[in-house]
Motif scaffolding. Sequence first.
Motif, PDB file in Angstrom:
ATOM      1  N   LYS A  28       0.834  -1.206   0.000  1.00 49.40           N
ATOM      2  CA  LYS A  28       0.000   0.000   0.000  1.00 49.40           C
ATOM      3  C   LYS A  28       0.869   1.257   0.000  1.00 49.40           C
ATOM      4  CE  LYS A  28      -4.290  -1.460   2.270  1.00 49.40           C
ATOM      5  NZ  LYS A  28      -5.123  -1.282   3.476  1.00 49.40           N
ATOM      6  N   LYS A  29       1.919   1.211   0.812  1.00 48.99           N
ATOM      7  CA  LYS A  29       2.830   2.353   0.902  1.00 48.99           C
ATOM      8  C   LYS A  29       3.499   2.594  -0.457  1.00 48.99           C
ATOM      9  CE  LYS A  29       6.826   3.883   3.569  1.00 48.99           C
ATOM     10  NZ  LYS A  29       7.805   3.494   4.599  1.00 48.99           N
ATOM     11  N   LEU A  57       2.410   1.642  -3.369  1.00 46.44           N
ATOM     12  CA  LEU A  57       1.373   2.086  -4.306  1.00 46.44           C
ATOM     13  C   LEU A  57       1.055   3.557  -4.103  1.00 46.44           C
ATOM     14  CD1 LEU A  57      -0.506   1.142  -6.544  1.00 46.44           C
ATOM     15  CD2 LEU A  57      -2.182   0.528  -4.812  1.00 46.44           C
ATOM     16  N   ALA A  58       0.989   3.985  -2.846  1.00 42.57           N
ATOM     17  CA  ALA A  58       0.718   5.401  -2.553  1.00 42.57           C
ATOM     18  C   ALA A  58       1.835   6.279  -3.106  1.00 42.57           C
ATOM     19  CB  ALA A  58       0.559   5.605  -1.053  1.00 42.57           C
ATOM     20  N   GLU A  59       3.070   5.810  -2.962  1.00 41.10           N
ATOM     21  CA  GLU A  59       4.202   6.582  -3.495  1.00 41.10           C
ATOM     22  C   GLU A  59       4.145   6.636  -5.028  1.00 41.10           C
ATOM     23  OE1 GLU A  59       7.790   4.951  -1.835  1.00 41.10           O
ATOM     24  OE2 GLU A  59       7.220   5.511   0.200  1.00 41.10           O
ATOM     25  N   GLN A  60       3.800   5.508  -5.649  1.00 42.32           N
ATOM     26  CA  GLN A  60       3.673   5.488  -7.109  1.00 42.32           C
ATOM     27  C   GLN A  60       2.555   6.423  -7.563  1.00 42.32           C
ATOM     28  OE1 GLN A  60       3.038   1.393  -8.118  1.00 42.32           O
ATOM     29  NE2 GLN A  60       5.209   0.837  -7.956  1.00 42.32           N
ATOM     30  N   LYS A  61       1.455   6.399  -6.836  1.00 41.03           N
ATOM     31  CA  LYS A  61       0.320   7.258  -7.176  1.00 41.03           C
ATOM     32  C   LYS A  61       0.716   8.730  -7.034  1.00 41.03           C
ATOM     33  CE  LYS A  61      -4.517   8.076  -5.966  1.00 41.03           C
ATOM     34  NZ  LYS A  61      -5.619   7.727  -5.068  1.00 41.03           N
ATOM     35  N   LYS A  62       1.448   9.036  -5.966  1.00 36.28           N
ATOM     36  CA  LYS A  62       1.900  10.409  -5.721  1.00 36.28           C
ATOM     37  C   LYS A  62       2.817  10.869  -6.861  1.00 36.28           C
ATOM     38  CE  LYS A  62       4.266  13.052  -2.129  1.00 36.28           C
ATOM     39  NZ  LYS A  62       4.944  12.960  -0.833  1.00 36.28           N
ATOM     40  N   PHE A 119       2.916   9.624  -9.904  1.00 36.06           N
ATOM     41  CA  PHE A 119       2.112   9.709 -11.120  1.00 36.06           C
ATOM     42  C   PHE A 119       1.321  11.009 -11.139  1.00 36.06           C
ATOM     43  CE2 PHE A 119      -1.938   8.954 -13.301  1.00 36.06           C
ATOM     44  CZ  PHE A 119      -1.478   8.647 -14.577  1.00 36.06           C
ATOM     45  N   MET A 120       0.718  11.362 -10.004  1.00 32.09           N
ATOM     46  CA  MET A 120      -0.075  12.591  -9.922  1.00 32.09           C
ATOM     47  C   MET A 120       0.812  13.810 -10.147  1.00 32.09           C
ATOM     48  SD  MET A 120      -3.163  11.682  -9.495  1.00 32.09           S
ATOM     49  CE  MET A 120      -4.257  12.767  -8.636  1.00 32.09           C
ATOM     50  N   GLU A 169       1.440  13.990 -13.834  1.00 37.06           N
ATOM     51  CA  GLU A 169       0.210  14.442 -14.504  1.00 37.06           C
ATOM     52  C   GLU A 169       0.019  15.949 -14.294  1.00 37.06           C
ATOM     53  OE1 GLU A 169      -2.370  12.877 -16.438  1.00 37.06           O
ATOM     54  OE2 GLU A 169      -0.672  11.520 -16.677  1.00 37.06           O
TER      55      GLU A 169
END
Length: 118
Positions: free
Chosen positions: A90-91, A93-98, A100-101, A104
């Motif tokens: 989860k951690k 994934l959160a870093e990857q999402k951050k 990616f955002m 973007e």
Amino acid sequence: HALACQLDSSTKLEASQAKLAELQNALEAKAAELAHARECQEELQRELEASQAELRDLKQAVADEADFYDTSADLQRQLEASRAQLAEQKKALAEQKKAFMAKEAEALVRQADPAAKG
């Protein structure tokens, strides 16, 4: 005199027969005691075997319960390891999402501001 001897022999014979009957009765009483003792011994043997079987069952139940707790402890450790792994995922994934955002957002800024393209 012969009559006296015959009477004496007859008396001795009766006494011997009485003694023999007494011994026979005593022997029968002892045989009955022995039979009763044998019955008691057989009953005790059955009780002993039943107790031994019960003890084996209890030992098996204790072993089964110990196995259950060992298995439960193993499953608990596996669950805790899985939870820790999930938390790490989860951690990440959160870093990857951050990240990616952020990319973007940067791309949107470039699209909105042609001068930022550079």
